[in-house]
Design a protein around this motif. Structure first.
Motif, PDB file in Angstrom:
ATOM      1  N   MET A  33      12.933  -4.506  14.930  1.00 12.46           N
ATOM      2  CA  MET A  33      11.813  -3.668  15.258  1.00 12.46           C
ATOM      3  C   MET A  33      10.572  -4.230  14.561  1.00 12.46           C
ATOM      4  SD  MET A  33      11.197   0.462  14.732  1.00 12.46           S
ATOM      5  CE  MET A  33      12.407   0.622  13.487  1.00 12.46           C
ATOM      6  N   ALA A  34       9.460  -4.269  15.276  1.00 13.57           N
ATOM      7  CA  ALA A  34       8.211  -4.789  14.730  1.00 13.57           C
ATOM      8  C   ALA A  34       7.622  -3.793  13.745  1.00 13.57           C
ATOM      9  CB  ALA A  34       7.220  -5.058  15.855  1.00 13.57           C
ATOM     10  N   ALA A  35       7.016  -4.311  12.697  1.00  8.10           N
ATOM     11  CA  ALA A  35       6.386  -3.451  11.702  1.00  8.10           C
ATOM     12  C   ALA A  35       5.115  -2.846  12.282  1.00  8.10           C
ATOM     13  CB  ALA A  35       6.054  -4.254  10.449  1.00  8.10           C
ATOM     14  N   ALA A  36       4.901  -1.576  11.993  1.00  7.85           N
ATOM     15  CA  ALA A  36       3.691  -0.902  12.456  1.00  7.85           C
ATOM     16  C   ALA A  36       2.510  -1.353  11.605  1.00  7.85           C
ATOM     17  CB  ALA A  36       3.863   0.604  12.355  1.00  7.85           C
ATOM     18  N   VAL A  37       1.365  -1.480  12.230  1.00  7.59           N
ATOM     19  CA  VAL A  37       0.148  -1.850  11.512  1.00  7.59           C
ATOM     20  C   VAL A  37      -0.695  -0.598  11.371  1.00  7.59           C
ATOM     21  CG1 VAL A  37      -1.947  -3.248  11.575  1.00  7.59           C
ATOM     22  CG2 VAL A  37       0.204  -4.199  12.409  1.00  7.59           C
ATOM     23  N   ASN A  38      -0.964  -0.213  10.143  1.00  3.69           N
ATOM     24  CA  ASN A  38      -1.769   0.965   9.863  1.00  3.69           C
ATOM     25  C   ASN A  38      -2.949   0.554   9.004  1.00  3.69           C
ATOM     26  OD1 ASN A  38      -0.022   2.895  11.122  1.00  3.69           O
ATOM     27  ND2 ASN A  38       1.398   2.535   9.442  1.00  3.69           N
ATOM     28  N   PRO A  39      -4.171   0.756   9.488  1.00  3.63           N
ATOM     29  CA  PRO A  39      -5.340   0.349   8.706  1.00  3.63           C
ATOM     30  C   PRO A  39      -5.494   1.219   7.454  1.00  3.63           C
ATOM     31  CG  PRO A  39      -6.028   1.580  10.630  1.00  3.63           C
ATOM     32  CD  PRO A  39      -4.534   1.388  10.746  1.00  3.63           C
ATOM     33  N   ILE A  40      -6.021   0.614   6.421  1.00  2.00           N
ATOM     34  CA  ILE A  40      -6.360   1.362   5.213  1.00  2.00           C
ATOM     35  C   ILE A  40      -7.855   1.191   4.977  1.00  2.00           C
ATOM     36  CG2 ILE A  40      -4.090   1.151   4.150  1.00  2.00           C
ATOM     37  CD1 ILE A  40      -5.306  -1.038   2.357  1.00  2.00           C
ATOM     38  N   LYS A  41      -8.437   2.139   4.304  1.00  2.00           N
ATOM     39  CA  LYS A  41      -9.871   2.079   4.027  1.00  2.00           C
ATOM     40  C   LYS A  41     -10.074   1.901   2.526  1.00  2.00           C
ATOM     41  CE  LYS A  41     -11.034   5.057   7.900  1.00  2.00           C
ATOM     42  NZ  LYS A  41     -11.766   4.223   8.789  1.00  2.00           N
ATOM     43  N   VAL A  42     -10.945   0.982   2.194  1.00  4.06           N
ATOM     44  CA  VAL A  42     -11.327   0.763   0.804  1.00  4.06           C
ATOM     45  C   VAL A  42     -12.845   0.732   0.748  1.00  4.06           C
ATOM     46  CG1 VAL A  42      -9.221  -0.500   0.178  1.00  4.06           C
ATOM     47  CG2 VAL A  42     -11.200  -1.753   1.030  1.00  4.06           C
ATOM     48  N   ASP A  43     -13.397   0.945  -0.436  1.00  2.10           N
ATOM     49  CA  ASP A  43     -14.853   0.900  -0.541  1.00  2.10           C
ATOM     50  C   ASP A  43     -15.351  -0.542  -0.419  1.00  2.10           C
ATOM     51  OD1 ASP A  43     -14.843  -0.364  -3.151  1.00  2.10           O
ATOM     52  OD2 ASP A  43     -14.486   1.590  -4.043  1.00  2.10           O
ATOM     53  N   ALA A  54      -8.836 -13.538  -1.295  1.00  2.00           N
ATOM     54  CA  ALA A  54      -8.202 -14.167  -0.123  1.00  2.00           C
ATOM     55  C   ALA A  54      -8.784 -15.553   0.116  1.00  2.00           C
ATOM     56  CB  ALA A  54      -8.377 -13.282   1.114  1.00  2.00           C
ATOM     57  N   HIS A  55     -10.092 -15.660   0.049  1.00  8.71           N
ATOM     58  CA  HIS A  55     -10.754 -16.953   0.278  1.00  8.71           C
ATOM     59  C   HIS A  55     -10.323 -17.993  -0.752  1.00  8.71           C
ATOM     60  CE1 HIS A  55     -13.827 -19.904   1.197  1.00  8.71           C
ATOM     61  NE2 HIS A  55     -14.151 -19.902  -0.096  1.00  8.71           N
ATOM     62  N   PHE A  56     -10.419 -17.635  -2.016  1.00  2.86           N
ATOM     63  CA  PHE A  56     -10.149 -18.616  -3.064  1.00  2.86           C
ATOM     64  C   PHE A  56      -8.664 -18.921  -3.245  1.00  2.86           C
ATOM     65  CE2 PHE A  56     -14.447 -17.197  -4.293  1.00  2.86           C
ATOM     66  CZ  PHE A  56     -15.069 -18.431  -4.182  1.00  2.86           C
ATOM     67  N   LEU A  57      -7.799 -18.026  -2.787  1.00  4.82           N
ATOM     68  CA  LEU A  57      -6.363 -18.290  -2.851  1.00  4.82           C
ATOM     69  C   LEU A  57      -5.829 -18.858  -1.539  1.00  4.82           C
ATOM     70  CD1 LEU A  57      -5.221 -15.120  -4.807  1.00  4.82           C
ATOM     71  CD2 LEU A  57      -5.347 -17.467  -5.672  1.00  4.82           C
ATOM     72  N   GLY A  58      -6.695 -18.939  -0.536  1.00  2.64           N
ATOM     73  CA  GLY A  58      -6.278 -19.483   0.753  1.00  2.64           C
ATOM     74  C   GLY A  58      -5.270 -18.598   1.465  1.00  2.64           C
ATOM     75  N   ARG A  59      -5.420 -17.307   1.316  1.00  2.00           N
ATOM     76  CA  ARG A  59      -4.492 -16.351   1.931  1.00  2.00           C
ATOM     77  C   ARG A  59      -5.285 -15.348   2.745  1.00  2.00           C
ATOM     78  NH1 ARG A  59      -0.028 -14.698  -2.339  1.00  2.00           N
ATOM     79  NH2 ARG A  59       0.959 -14.053  -0.398  1.00  2.00           N
ATOM     80  N   SER A  60      -4.585 -14.562   3.539  1.00  2.00           N
ATOM     81  CA  SER A  60      -5.275 -13.532   4.320  1.00  2.00           C
ATOM     82  C   SER A  60      -5.516 -12.296   3.440  1.00  2.00           C
ATOM     83  CB  SER A  60      -4.449 -13.144   5.546  1.00  2.00           C
ATOM     84  OG  SER A  60      -3.292 -12.427   5.152  1.00  2.00           O
ATOM     85  N   LYS A  61      -6.491 -11.494   3.860  1.00  2.00           N
ATOM     86  CA  LYS A  61      -6.751 -10.243   3.147  1.00  2.00           C
ATOM     87  C   LYS A  61      -5.505  -9.357   3.175  1.00  2.00           C
ATOM     88  CE  LYS A  61     -10.709  -8.180   3.901  1.00  2.00           C
ATOM     89  NZ  LYS A  61     -11.940  -7.644   4.557  1.00  2.00           N
ATOM     90  N   LYS A  62      -4.812  -9.356   4.309  1.00  2.00           N
ATOM     91  CA  LYS A  62      -3.590  -8.571   4.452  1.00  2.00           C
ATOM     92  C   LYS A  62      -2.566  -8.986   3.405  1.00  2.00           C
ATOM     93  CE  LYS A  62       0.166  -7.985   7.750  1.00  2.00           C
ATOM     94  NZ  LYS A  62       1.189  -8.843   7.191  1.00  2.00           N
ATOM     95  N   ASP A  63      -2.402 -10.300   3.195  1.00  2.00           N
ATOM     96  CA  ASP A  63      -1.450 -10.795   2.193  1.00  2.00           C
ATOM     97  C   ASP A  63      -1.845 -10.364   0.790  1.00  2.00           C
ATOM     98  OD1 ASP A  63       0.098 -12.050   4.125  1.00  2.00           O
ATOM     99  OD2 ASP A  63      -0.822 -14.022   3.812  1.00  2.00           O
ATOM    100  N   ILE A  64      -3.134 -10.431   0.481  1.00  2.00           N
ATOM    101  CA  ILE A  64      -3.616 -10.045  -0.848  1.00  2.00           C
ATOM    102  C   ILE A  64      -3.319  -8.564  -1.103  1.00  2.00           C
ATOM    103  CG2 ILE A  64      -5.675  -9.746  -2.307  1.00  2.00           C
ATOM    104  CD1 ILE A  64      -4.774 -12.692  -1.937  1.00  2.00           C
ATOM    105  N   VAL A  65      -3.631  -7.706  -0.137  1.00  2.66           N
ATOM    106  CA  VAL A  65      -3.398  -6.267  -0.294  1.00  2.66           C
ATOM    107  C   VAL A  65      -1.904  -5.982  -0.399  1.00  2.66           C
ATOM    108  CG1 VAL A  65      -3.635  -4.010   0.812  1.00  2.66           C
ATOM    109  CG2 VAL A  65      -5.560  -5.598   0.797  1.00  2.66           C
TER     110      VAL A  65
END
Length: 87
Positions: free
Chosen positions: A1-11, A22-33
């Motif tokens: 089963m595919a994982a559901a994608v649920n947005p989160i809000k941050v300031d 994410a930029h300096f580690l060469g990863r996506s924002k999703k991976d960092i969170v």
């Protein structure tokens, strides 16, 4: 089963921190969170477990127990307001 994608809000400041990491580690924002949340939960596991245990002790199958957990009011505070008849 595919994982559901649920947005989160941050300031805006937190979003900027995530973007920079994410930029300096060469990863996506999703991976960092994802990693940050998992590390946070691992670091606070005992605290979370203690809260779960306290909640389970309050849930004793009575209406008063459920209301106490949902409202944060103690049994004596509920009794002062009229209490609940146990079924």
């Amino acid at each position: 089963m595919a994982a559901a994608v649920n947005p989160i809000k941050v300031d805006a400041h937190t979003d900027q921190l995530i973007s920079h990491a994410a930029h300096f580690l060469g990863r996506s924002k999703k991976d960092i969170v994802d990693v940050a949340v998992r590390e946070y939960i691992d670091n606070h596991r005992a605290e979370i477990q203690e809260s779960v245990t306290r909640a389970l002790h309050q849930l004793d199958g009575t209406v008063a127990g459920s209301v106490s957990l949902l409202t944060g009011m103690s049994r004596s505070e509920l009794d002062d307001l009229g209490g609940f008849a146990d079924r």
